[in-house]
Design a protein around this motif. Structure first.
Motif, short mmCIF file in Angstrom:
data_model
loop_
_atom_site.label_atom_id
_atom_site.label_comp_id
_atom_site.label_asym_id
_atom_site.label_seq_id
_atom_site.Cartn_x
_atom_site.Cartn_y
_atom_site.Cartn_z
N TYR A 74 0.83 -1.21 0.00
CA TYR A 74 0.00 0.00 0.00
C TYR A 74 0.87 1.26 0.00
O TYR A 74 0.55 2.25 -0.67
CB TYR A 74 -0.92 0.01 1.22
N TYR A 129 2.21 1.68 -3.53
CA TYR A 129 1.14 1.89 -4.51
C TYR A 129 0.65 3.34 -4.48
O TYR A 129 0.52 3.99 -5.52
CB TYR A 129 -0.02 0.93 -4.24
N PHE A 130 0.39 3.85 -3.29
CA PHE A 130 -0.12 5.22 -3.19
C PHE A 130 0.99 6.25 -3.25
O PHE A 130 0.75 7.42 -3.57
CB PHE A 130 -0.98 5.37 -1.94
N LEU A 134 -4.88 -2.96 -7.41
CA LEU A 134 -5.42 -2.56 -6.11
C LEU A 134 -6.69 -3.33 -5.72
O LEU A 134 -6.77 -3.81 -4.57
CB LEU A 134 -5.67 -1.05 -6.06
N ARG A 155 -3.86 -0.04 5.85
CA ARG A 155 -4.15 0.90 4.77
C ARG A 155 -3.59 2.29 5.04
O ARG A 155 -3.29 3.05 4.11
CB ARG A 155 -5.67 0.95 4.57
N GLY A 182 -0.63 3.51 3.07
CA GLY A 182 -0.83 4.07 1.74
C GLY A 182 -0.86 5.59 1.78
O GLY A 182 -0.24 6.27 0.94
#
Length: 392
Positions: free
Chosen positions: A13, A16-17, A111, A133, A136
């Motif tokens: 996460y 990814y973000f 995702l 999370r 992220g």
């Protein structure tokens, strides 16, 4: 029982973000440095929204029918990185469109599958999702601030190196993620046509489309807008980070807000805030205080709106229809709405200027406000769905 792979999921996460934090605010600046027109920039950036229209549904269907969820996640990481590396050699629109489409198609696949993987690992411990999370959002803030500071010292091409490193991080964590047993959805099957015939459902989906379209110019041109008015890249990164902090703050307060206000009230406030936000964004850019206020409003125009919208979808699409309802919401809003918003802003930017381009965002938001006001009733109770997905 298999131990929860907390840090491997959190690391995924994070990267990814972080990619969103480096790519969304600054890749447009790189394209501008290559002398692409506003329309070309909007067209290129819109590929991310275009692929969200059908990409996740395509990959989800493949996994549902053939399995190999983790293999698809890893394939997405590898091809997404390969597609992005092509930008180091490309500087013409046709080739960059192909590379962007490949990147977006495979990047958008990951995702939703990682989300299902995470919840399958959590099983009955879904309350721990927020702790995973959260990384992220941390990744986004570090990337948006760090990349902004870096671009104050190096040429815009520096964003390519940052994004490539982050995509490599995504691939590394994809390779170390462990599989978890799949858990199928339960509940009564409700015909999707019966749900979609309801005026409140049609109105909500139309309003969600309008809200994402309203944000189209923001995601494509906000950094270009600020830089063109003398804001340093570090200041651009700080303003983007402020918006994310505002949305996180709203998410943390949503349970308390929901006890005092109806879902309809929250949506109406969010759309009204969007009308004001994009007017200020277009016409008050010279004021630092106004830009700070504009980014604080992101807590309403994305945080409160998104939490209320997915809560409504969670209620109005019961049982096994919930998954299809959430997919429809994502496709119509972040996919179709974001695509139209990006293309419209790219078309208007050069001819109409920033002020009127962002004003079009206010028009979209006003349309959504009217849809909610007319057809979403006040008797809908706010019931929290799955933890909202910050940083869009």
């Amino acid at each position: 029982m298999q131990a929860l792979p907390h840090w491997r999921l959190s690391g995924y996460y994070f990267f990814y973000f972080a990619f969103i934090g480096a790519f969304s605010p600054y890749f447009g600046l790189y394209l501008q440095s290559l002398s692409f027109s506003a329309w070309d920039i909007g067209l290129l950036m819109s590929q991310m929204q275009l692929m969200r229209l059908f990409g996740p549904n395509l990959w989800g269907w493949l996994v549902d029918h053939f399995g190999h969820r983790l293999a698809v996640i890893r394939l997405a990481g590898a091809v997404g990185l390969a597609g992005f590396l092509a930008f180091f050699w490309l500087d013409r629109l046709p080739g960059m469109l192909v590379a962007m489409a490949v990147l977006a198609l495979f990047w958008s696949a990951a995702l939703p599958l990682v989300e299902t993987l995470t919840f399958d690992h959590l099983r009955e411990e879904r309350g721990r999702y927020g702790n995973i999370r959260l990384w992220g959002s941390v990744g986004f803030i570090i990337a948006v601030m760090g990349t902004g500071a870096l671009l104050d010292w190096v040429a815009p091409v520096g964003v390519l190196w940052v994004c490539a490193f982050i995509l490599l991080g995504i691939l590394v964590f994809a390779l170390v993620l462990p599989e978890a047993p799949l858990h199928s959805a339960t509940g009564e099957e409700t015909p999707i046509r019966d749900i979609l015939r309801q005026p409140r459902v049609l109105a909500l989906m139309g309003a969600c489309f309008a809200m994402s379209a309203a944000h189209g110019g923001f995601y494509v041109f906000y950094s270009i807008h600020l830089s063109g008015h003398g804001y340093a890249k570090t200041a651009v990164g700080l303003l983007w980070s402020l918006g994310v902090l505002a949305e996180i703050g709203v998410f943390l307060l949503m349970a308390r807000i929901a006890r005092r206000y109806s879902l309809r009230d929250i949506l109406l406030l969010s759309f009204a805030a969007a009308v004001l936000r994009f007017l200020l964004m277009g016409w008050a850019v010279e004021s630092v205080a106004a830009m700070i206020f504009v980014q604080l409003l992101h807590g309403l125009t994305f945080g409160a709106y998104h939490a209320a919208a997915i809560a409504a979808v969670n209620q109005w699409f019961p049982g096994k229809a919930q998954g299809r309802g959430q997919a429809l919401y994502s496709s119509l809003s972040f996919g179709a709405g974001g695509l139209i918003g990006a293309l419209v802003s790219g078309w208007a930017w050069d001819d109409w200027g920033a002020g009127w381009t962002f004003s079009l965002g206010s028009v979209f938001a006003l349309a959504g406000l009217l849809l909610v006001w007319r057809w979403v009733t006040a008797d809908t109770v706010f019931q929290a769905a799955k933890t909202p997905d910050p940083v869009q």
